[in-house]
Design a protein around this motif. Structure first.
Motif, PDB file in Angstrom:
ATOM      1  N   PHE A 123      54.724  18.274 -57.587  1.00  0.00           N
ATOM      2  CA  PHE A 123      53.846  17.882 -56.483  1.00  0.00           C
ATOM      3  C   PHE A 123      52.581  17.177 -56.936  1.00  0.00           C
ATOM      4  O   PHE A 123      51.760  16.836 -56.095  1.00  0.00           O
ATOM      5  N   THR A 124      52.420  16.973 -58.246  1.00  0.00           N
ATOM      6  CA  THR A 124      51.125  16.459 -58.702  1.00  0.00           C
ATOM      7  C   THR A 124      51.143  14.952 -58.900  1.00  0.00           C
ATOM      8  O   THR A 124      52.192  14.327 -58.956  1.00  0.00           O
ATOM      9  N   ASN A 125      49.950  14.382 -59.058  1.00  0.00           N
ATOM     10  CA  ASN A 125      49.807  12.950 -59.274  1.00  0.00           C
ATOM     11  C   ASN A 125      50.252  12.606 -60.701  1.00  0.00           C
ATOM     12  O   ASN A 125      50.085  13.394 -61.616  1.00  0.00           O
ATOM     13  N   PRO A 126      50.814  11.410 -60.886  1.00  0.00           N
ATOM     14  CA  PRO A 126      51.370  11.075 -62.210  1.00  0.00           C
ATOM     15  C   PRO A 126      50.342  11.054 -63.332  1.00  0.00           C
ATOM     16  O   PRO A 126      50.662  11.347 -64.467  1.00  0.00           O
ATOM     17  N   ASP A 127      49.066  10.739 -63.001  1.00  0.00           N
ATOM     18  CA  ASP A 127      48.086  10.687 -64.086  1.00  0.00           C
ATOM     19  C   ASP A 127      47.255  11.954 -64.159  1.00  0.00           C
ATOM     20  O   ASP A 127      46.088  11.922 -64.563  1.00  0.00           O
ATOM     21  N   PHE A 128      47.876  13.081 -63.808  1.00  0.00           N
ATOM     22  CA  PHE A 128      47.097  14.324 -63.726  1.00  0.00           C
ATOM     23  C   PHE A 128      46.436  14.684 -65.041  1.00  0.00           C
ATOM     24  O   PHE A 128      45.427  15.363 -65.075  1.00  0.00           O
ATOM     25  N   GLY A 129      47.008  14.239 -66.149  1.00  0.00           N
ATOM     26  CA  GLY A 129      46.454  14.613 -67.448  1.00  0.00           C
ATOM     27  C   GLY A 129      45.121  13.962 -67.733  1.00  0.00           C
ATOM     28  O   GLY A 129      44.286  14.503 -68.440  1.00  0.00           O
ATOM     29  N   ALA A 130      44.929  12.761 -67.168  1.00  0.00           N
ATOM     30  CA  ALA A 130      43.705  12.030 -67.499  1.00  0.00           C
ATOM     31  C   ALA A 130      42.758  11.905 -66.319  1.00  0.00           C
ATOM     32  O   ALA A 130      41.605  11.525 -66.504  1.00  0.00           O
ATOM     33  N   ALA A 131      43.218  12.214 -65.120  1.00  0.00           N
ATOM     34  CA  ALA A 131      42.360  12.041 -63.940  1.00  0.00           C
ATOM     35  C   ALA A 131      41.169  12.972 -64.024  1.00  0.00           C
ATOM     36  O   ALA A 131      41.218  14.031 -64.642  1.00  0.00           O
ATOM     37  N   LYS A 132      40.085  12.562 -63.380  1.00  0.00           N
ATOM     38  CA  LYS A 132      38.863  13.361 -63.446  1.00  0.00           C
ATOM     39  C   LYS A 132      38.510  13.895 -62.081  1.00  0.00           C
ATOM     40  O   LYS A 132      39.080  13.491 -61.069  1.00  0.00           O
ATOM     41  N   PHE A 133      37.512  14.753 -62.028  1.00  0.00           N
ATOM     42  CA  PHE A 133      37.053  15.383 -60.799  1.00  0.00           C
ATOM     43  C   PHE A 133      36.768  14.327 -59.723  1.00  0.00           C
ATOM     44  O   PHE A 133      37.178  14.470 -58.573  1.00  0.00           O
ATOM     45  N   ASP A 134      36.087  13.235 -60.107  1.00  0.00           N
ATOM     46  CA  ASP A 134      35.802  12.154 -59.163  1.00  0.00           C
ATOM     47  C   ASP A 134      37.093  11.641 -58.527  1.00  0.00           C
ATOM     48  O   ASP A 134      37.163  11.393 -57.330  1.00  0.00           O
ATOM     49  N   ASP A 135      38.119  11.449 -59.386  1.00  0.00           N
ATOM     50  CA  ASP A 135      39.398  10.940 -58.885  1.00  0.00           C
ATOM     51  C   ASP A 135      39.997  11.926 -57.894  1.00  0.00           C
ATOM     52  O   ASP A 135      40.531  11.534 -56.854  1.00  0.00           O
ATOM     53  N   GLY A 136      39.926  13.218 -58.230  1.00  0.00           N
ATOM     54  CA  GLY A 136      40.511  14.227 -57.352  1.00  0.00           C
ATOM     55  C   GLY A 136      39.892  14.188 -55.964  1.00  0.00           C
ATOM     56  O   GLY A 136      40.593  14.157 -54.938  1.00  0.00           O
ATOM     57  N   MET A 137      38.546  14.178 -55.914  1.00  0.00           N
ATOM     58  CA  MET A 137      37.888  14.171 -54.605  1.00  0.00           C
ATOM     59  C   MET A 137      38.203  12.876 -53.869  1.00  0.00           C
ATOM     60  O   MET A 137      38.419  12.869 -52.651  1.00  0.00           O
ATOM     61  N   ARG A 138      38.239  11.785 -54.610  1.00  0.00           N
ATOM     62  CA  ARG A 138      38.534  10.503 -53.973  1.00  0.00           C
ATOM     63  C   ARG A 138      39.926  10.510 -53.364  1.00  0.00           C
ATOM     64  O   ARG A 138      40.142  10.046 -52.262  1.00  0.00           O
ATOM     65  N   MET A 139      40.876  11.065 -54.110  1.00  0.00           N
ATOM     66  CA  MET A 139      42.259  11.064 -53.626  1.00  0.00           C
ATOM     67  C   MET A 139      42.421  11.894 -52.362  1.00  0.00           C
ATOM     68  O   MET A 139      43.095  11.476 -51.421  1.00  0.00           O
ATOM     69  N   VAL A 140      41.797  13.074 -52.318  1.00  0.00           N
ATOM     70  CA  VAL A 140      42.015  13.907 -51.137  1.00  0.00           C
ATOM     71  C   VAL A 140      41.206  13.382 -49.958  1.00  0.00           C
ATOM     72  O   VAL A 140      41.608  13.521 -48.806  1.00  0.00           O
ATOM     73  N   ALA A 141      40.090  12.732 -50.229  1.00  0.00           N
ATOM     74  CA  ALA A 141      39.301  12.192 -49.115  1.00  0.00           C
ATOM     75  C   ALA A 141      39.971  10.966 -48.519  1.00  0.00           C
ATOM     76  O   ALA A 141      39.940  10.747 -47.312  1.00  0.00           O
ATOM     77  N   SER A 142      40.616  10.172 -49.353  1.00  0.00           N
ATOM     78  CA  SER A 142      41.201   8.936 -48.831  1.00  0.00           C
ATOM     79  C   SER A 142      42.600   9.161 -48.298  1.00  0.00           C
ATOM     80  O   SER A 142      43.174   8.293 -47.671  1.00  0.00           O
ATOM     81  N   GLY A 143      43.191  10.306 -48.585  1.00  0.00           N
ATOM     82  CA  GLY A 143      44.536  10.559 -48.088  1.00  0.00           C
ATOM     83  C   GLY A 143      45.612  10.207 -49.095  1.00  0.00           C
ATOM     84  O   GLY A 143      46.801  10.331 -48.833  1.00  0.00           O
ATOM     85  N   GLU A 144      45.190   9.742 -50.261  1.00  0.00           N
ATOM     86  CA  GLU A 144      46.172   9.444 -51.306  1.00  0.00           C
ATOM     87  C   GLU A 144      46.862  10.734 -51.730  1.00  0.00           C
ATOM     88  O   GLU A 144      48.048  10.772 -52.051  1.00  0.00           O
ATOM     89  N   ALA A 145      46.077  11.821 -51.742  1.00  0.00           N
ATOM     90  CA  ALA A 145      46.633  13.139 -52.006  1.00  0.00           C
ATOM     91  C   ALA A 145      46.319  14.011 -50.806  1.00  0.00           C
ATOM     92  O   ALA A 145      45.321  13.812 -50.121  1.00  0.00           O
ATOM     93  N   ALA A 146      47.186  15.004 -50.556  1.00  0.00           N
ATOM     94  CA  ALA A 146      46.963  15.834 -49.378  1.00  0.00           C
ATOM     95  C   ALA A 146      46.087  17.035 -49.685  1.00  0.00           C
ATOM     96  O   ALA A 146      45.360  17.515 -48.842  1.00  0.00           O
ATOM     97  N   HIS A 147      46.203  17.562 -50.930  1.00  0.00           N
ATOM     98  CA  HIS A 147      45.466  18.780 -51.276  1.00  0.00           C
ATOM     99  C   HIS A 147      44.727  18.594 -52.593  1.00  0.00           C
ATOM    100  O   HIS A 147      45.188  17.870 -53.479  1.00  0.00           O
ATOM    101  N   TYR A 148      43.607  19.300 -52.741  1.00  0.00           N
ATOM    102  CA  TYR A 148      42.918  19.343 -54.028  1.00  0.00           C
ATOM    103  C   TYR A 148      42.214  20.684 -54.127  1.00  0.00           C
ATOM    104  O   TYR A 148      41.290  20.956 -53.369  1.00  0.00           O
ATOM    105  N   PRO A 149      42.685  21.550 -55.047  1.00  0.00           N
ATOM    106  CA  PRO A 149      42.031  22.847 -55.183  1.00  0.00           C
ATOM    107  C   PRO A 149      40.683  22.676 -55.848  1.00  0.00           C
ATOM    108  O   PRO A 149      40.604  22.109 -56.943  1.00  0.00           O
TER     109      PRO A 149
END
Lengths: 275, 424, 287
Positions: free
Chosen positions: B238-264
């Motif tokens: 269920f995770t994003n393909p670049d999960f190993g290198a993505a950063k906190f900024d990316d996580g918040m951006r993804m869930v805010a924009s709808g690219e990802a549905a959840h971010y713990p």
């Protein structure tokens, strides 16, 4: 006369070298002169806006001109340490080579230890604190000297073997005292290996990150590698400034290298090879 | 920074001109890079400087996570800490030997207004209070994107099984179900740490037993569930393909924009979106991490970080004056205006009327009794330093949840022994 | 034996000896003591060999040991072999060899942190230049630094990139000291280029080989800066080496454990380098 094969091999090698060795540097340079958004794309393109000077100024003045202070500190440490390493190291190499004695075994053992053993950080901090030298530039200089002596001693010792004793004896007959023999006769002849030591040690000490991290904490003590480390956080999303920082921090070693280029090989020939 | 230098210069010149012997004082501060922390500190220091022009501030940033922990410890140990620093409360506070390293703040006037639940987590073993709250209480749970939920007709899950069902549907719709960002290793711990409400619900004595070396992650099934959750999310793909290198900024951006549905994540993530993608804040929702029992669904809560003064500071009196004001209702309401992402720890300190939807999702948990539980690090002084690396391993599929729980127990042992706790 | 008033007085050794003993020998000896304690900079409590037991009990500390060996042997091996080959290439009279020698040496000048930051960016799995370029020719670039199987080896590649220049320069110096007569004699005997390489070049360039192998092996075993700058030992613990583990213990405040790690690292280096050096020296006598 160059054969066809030598020409083609050379061209192929140059192309490979450019891809492998030059492209990363070009990337550093290009990113360093871009503006913030352009740089964050991390593409290998020419900048939309050339911001060379603005970025230089912004990096240099960040956190109250921390970079300039760092340049100063690193340069002072490097120059002082390299000078002491050369003088102390040559003196030991000289005695090792000229005066065979049972002590030599002990000295060799210490030299070897110096090359091999990773310094024990916390006890070293403890010793520095005892002398009141912890967190001081003076302390840092002596640390670099202690860590850099082994390599220098080995190089000097090998090279002194090539200086004939007749020169020493001539000086003794002329009434020279030991210190005078050393400084007036021997040291000048050691120029090639001195140059090697200068180049290798000044690059090593200037680029040293871990030792100042442990032994020289403190804002007023900042050294150049530490600014890179600190600015990673500071410039989290500003790759252009981060890479400008890398560029600025690489310039002094580059200058040293360009200056001493030819003599490095000559020094290595005498020292490292005769082993 | 240039503004501040000019301010210092102007203030100094003013002092000289008016012949006052006491020149301006500059207080140095060390703050983490989180947008909410920076916003709060900026607001506080500007306001204080306006009221007290002879006090100005020099702010330095430090990384978060274990690297930040190290920097704090090293600077305190070598006497290099700034006059004021911001750092976690709870077990991390205990780990920096507060009795030896921090100034005592028990006698500040504002302490009377600070809620006891906070004072507990900045009090040392000898009963002295050493910190002032620097922000709102935070919830640890899961951010979700309201639009994605609306588009796919999903409901907020009340059990872990429902959560995983939602994930499957989201993945089938071609979106990233759960964003993971191991480029910032500290973010990998959320599934484990935010599960504590559920652990507490099933094993109410876990915190005390764990501290006394009687209970372990590996042998307490409720505790090990957090690691298993992490493993399940990875295994489900269920995770994003670049999960190993993505950063906190990316996580918040993804869930805010709808690219990802959840971010713990902890609720301070709202500040990040407010700064970087302000028009997306309204799409952000939040729910507590669900456990296995639908009737026991509550929020794991983090006390905010605190402002501390090192005992070796050269400006303790001025720093104390600043912190005293920072703990007042007036300062608190200023903070609440800038960062309205959770309830504050000062009595009667109100949040502004218009708060982001994610915060509105979070407040109900605080209003009913028994719907919140403090995170483990506020009930026990032990937190192993390698947890974030272990959770990266589980989340990347390198290590099984079972092994990870056992490994973490071993890591914790080192910390407990170093702290000299009895029974270890 | 020199006369009492020797022109080579013993006290010449004194300045170096003082600095070295105080700032190196004394702490090293002290570390043996502190590795046997639980230390938090304020007080030390004797716990015997507990730190060492702890070190070997924990799986990720043992993993660090394994990684250290892999890293050291790989970087040293590649630098030795590749360095010699490049040196031969760059002394064979090809076009542009002067420029090439300089270009190859540039990475040596950049600080390790700088190299680490640059390559972390270049090796980003989706946006890094390396994978972007590979994508244009249809190859799917791996996750260099975030794939736990690959991370350590990616750092090895960068380490070699940075250090190959120095190895090559040392070898060039070594090649320059081989008298051409050896080659001519062998050519007269009808040796092929391969035979010339293995029968003349390799044996006679031995002093340079010894230098390169010894220095690169020691530096590989102690390597910290590059690994720290690129992955901090991650993902998880997959690229941790002894030096980064020691640093993490230091950061976490486990000073006794960290010092024990230092002692173990020293023992490892000694266990590898001393026999190696003895072997090199013995072969010299036989030669």
């Amino acid at each position: 006369m160059m054969s066809r094969r030598q020409l083609y091999t050379g061209i192929a090698a140059l192309i490979a070298a450019i891809i492998i060795f030059i492209v990363p540097f070009l990337f550093i340079f290009l990113t360093a002169v871009k503006d913030k958004q352009d740089a964050s794309l991390l593409t290998f393109t020419l900048p939309v806006n050339w911001q060379l000077w603005q970025n230089v100024v912004e990096v240099a003045s960040a956190r109250n001109y921390m970079l300039l202070l760092a340049y100063f500190n690193s340069s002072v440490i490097t120059v002082a340490a390299v000078t002491l390493i050369i003088i102390f190291g040559a003196m030991v190499g000289y005695i090792l080579q000229r005066r065979p004695s049972p002590w030599n075994k002990l000295i060799y053992a210490c030299v070897f230890l110096g090359l091999m053993v990773p310094p024990a950080v916390v006890p070293t901090i403890w010793v520095l604190q005892w002398f009141g030298l912890f967190k001081t530039i003076t302390g840092m200089v002596f640390i670099q000297v202690a860590y850099g002596l082994a390599f220098a001693i080995l190089l000097f010792r090998s090279f002194i073997a090539t200086i004939p004793r007749d020169l020493d004896e001539a000086a003794i007959i002329d009434g020279a005292k030991p210190l005078q023999i050393f400084f007036k006769v021997i040291l000048p002849l050691l120029k090639p290996v001195t140059v090697t030591v200068i180049v290798v040690q000044s690059i090593t000490i200037f680029n040293d990150f871990t030792n100042p991290l442990y032994y020289l904490p403190g804002k007023e003590n900042v050294t150049v590698q530490l600014t890179l480390y600190n600015f990673q956080t500071q410039f989290q999303t500003q790759f252009n400034l981060l890479f400008m920082n890398i560029l600025l921090v690489t310039i002094p070693p580059l200058i040293v290298f360009v200056f001493f280029n030819r003599q490095i090989v000559a020094g290595m020939t005498a020292g490292a090879v005769k082993g | 920074m240039k503004m501040r230098s000019k301010t210092i210069l102007a203030a100094a010149m003013l002092m000289l001109a008016s012949g006052v012997a006491n020149a301006g004082t500059t207080l140095s501060m060390l703050v983490d890079t989180n947008q909410e922390s920076t916003a709060i500190i900026d607001a506080l220091t500007k306001a204080y400087n306006a009221k007290n022009p002879d006090i100005s501030f020099d702010i330095e940033q430090r990384p978060g996570g274990s690297e930040g922990d190290n920097m704090i410890k090293t600077r305190l140990a070598t006497g290099e800490m700034s006059d004021i620093f911001q750092y976690n409360s709870g077990s991390l506070f205990q780990a920096i030997k507060p009795e030896q390293t921090l100034a005592d703040l028990s006698d500040l006037k504002s302490q009377a207004n600070i809620l006891p639940v906070f004072k507990n987590v900045v009090t040392d073993a000898s009963g002295h209070v050493r910190g002032i709250p620097a922000g709102p209480a935070m919830g640890g749970g899961i951010f979700y994107n309201r639009k994605v939920y609306a588009d796919l007709g999903l409901k907020v899950p009340k059990t872990w099984a429902e959560f995983m069902e939602n994930n499957a549907k989201i993945k089938a719709a071609g979106k990233v179900a759960v964003a993971q960002t191991y480029g910032d290793t500290w973010t990998s711990q959320l599934f484990v740490l935010a599960d504590f409400y559920n652990v507490q619900a099933q094993a109410p004595n876990f915190a005390a037993d764990y501290t006394a070396n009687k209970a372990k992650y590996a042998t307490t099934p409720a505790a090990g569930r957090g690691f298993e959750h992490l493993e399940e999310v990875f295994k489900g793909g269920f995770t994003n393909p670049d999960f190993g290198a993505a950063k906190f900024d990316d996580g918040m951006r993804m869930v805010a924009s709808g690219e990802a549905a959840h971010y713990p994540m902890l609720t301070f993530g709202i500040g990040n979106v407010q700064q970087n993608n302000p028009d997306k804040v309204k799409d952000l929702g939040f729910f507590a991490q669900p456990g296995d029992d639908v009737s026991k669904n509550g929020l794991t809560v983090w006390m905010p970080s605190a402002l501390y003064i090192p005992a070796q500071s050269k400006h303790i009196e001025e720093a104390k004056a600043f912190l005293d004001w920072a703990g007042s209702k007036e300062a608190c309401e200023l903070m609440a205006k800038v960062v309205p992402s959770g309830p504050y720890l000062v009595k009667d300190c109100q949040l502004p009327k218009d708060i982001p939807p994610a915060v509105a999702d979070m407040l109900p948990y605080f209003e009913k009794d028994g719907m919140t539980a403090p995170a483990l690090e506020f009930l026990s002084p032990i937190k192993g330093p390698a947890l974030e690396q272990i959770t990266v391993e589980v989340g990347s599929g390198i290590r099984s949840a079972k092994d990870a729980a056992a490994l973490y127990d071993q890591d914790v042992e080192k910390q407990a022994k170093q702290l000299g706790l009895p029974n270890w | 034996m020199a006369s009492p008033k020797s022109p080579y007085p013993y006290w010449f050794v004194l300045p170096a000896a003082v600095v070295f003993s105080v700032l190196f020998l004394v702490p090293t000896l002290a570390s043996f003591w502190f590795s046997l304690t639980r230390w938090d900079l304020f007080s030390a409590q004797f716990i015997g060999l507990e730190n060492y037991r702890q070190f070997f009990r924990e799986p990720f500390l043992v993993q660090g040991l394994v990684n250290t060996l892999i890293y050291a042997v790989l970087t040293s091996g590649v630098k030795t072999v590749l360095g010699l080959l490049l040196a031969v290439l760059l002394t064979s009279g090809i076009w542009g060899q002067g420029v090439l020698r300089t270009v190859i040496f540039f990475p040596v000048l950049v600080s390790t942190i700088g190299v680490g930051i640059t390559f972390s960016v270049l090796m980003h799995p989706t946006r890094g230049l390396i994978n972007v370029v590979l994508a244009t020719i249809g190859l799917h670039g791996p996750a260099w630094l975030t794939d736990p199987e690959l991370a350590l080896y990616s750092i090895v590649i960068v380490d070699v990139w940075k250090g190959i220049g120095l190895a090559t320069v040392i070898y060039i110096a070594g090649l320059a000291s081989i008298s051409p007569e050896y080659y001519e004699a062998a050519r007269i005997d009808g040796a092929t280029r391969t035979q010339l390489f293995f029968r003349v070049t390799v044996p006679l360039v031995k002093p340079a080989t010894v230098t390169v192998v010894t220095l690169s092996l020691i530096s590989g075993l102690r390597s910290f800066d590059l690994i720290w700058a690129m992955t901090r030992g991650g993902p998880g613990f997959s690229s941790d080496v002894l030096a980064s583990v020691i640093y993490k213990q230091y950061q976490a405040g486990f000073y006794g454990l960290s010092t024990a790690g230092n002692v173990i690292l020293f023992a490892l280096i000694a266990a590898l380098i001393l026999p190696l050096t003895a072997w090199f020296n013995r072969k010299e006598i036989e030669a």
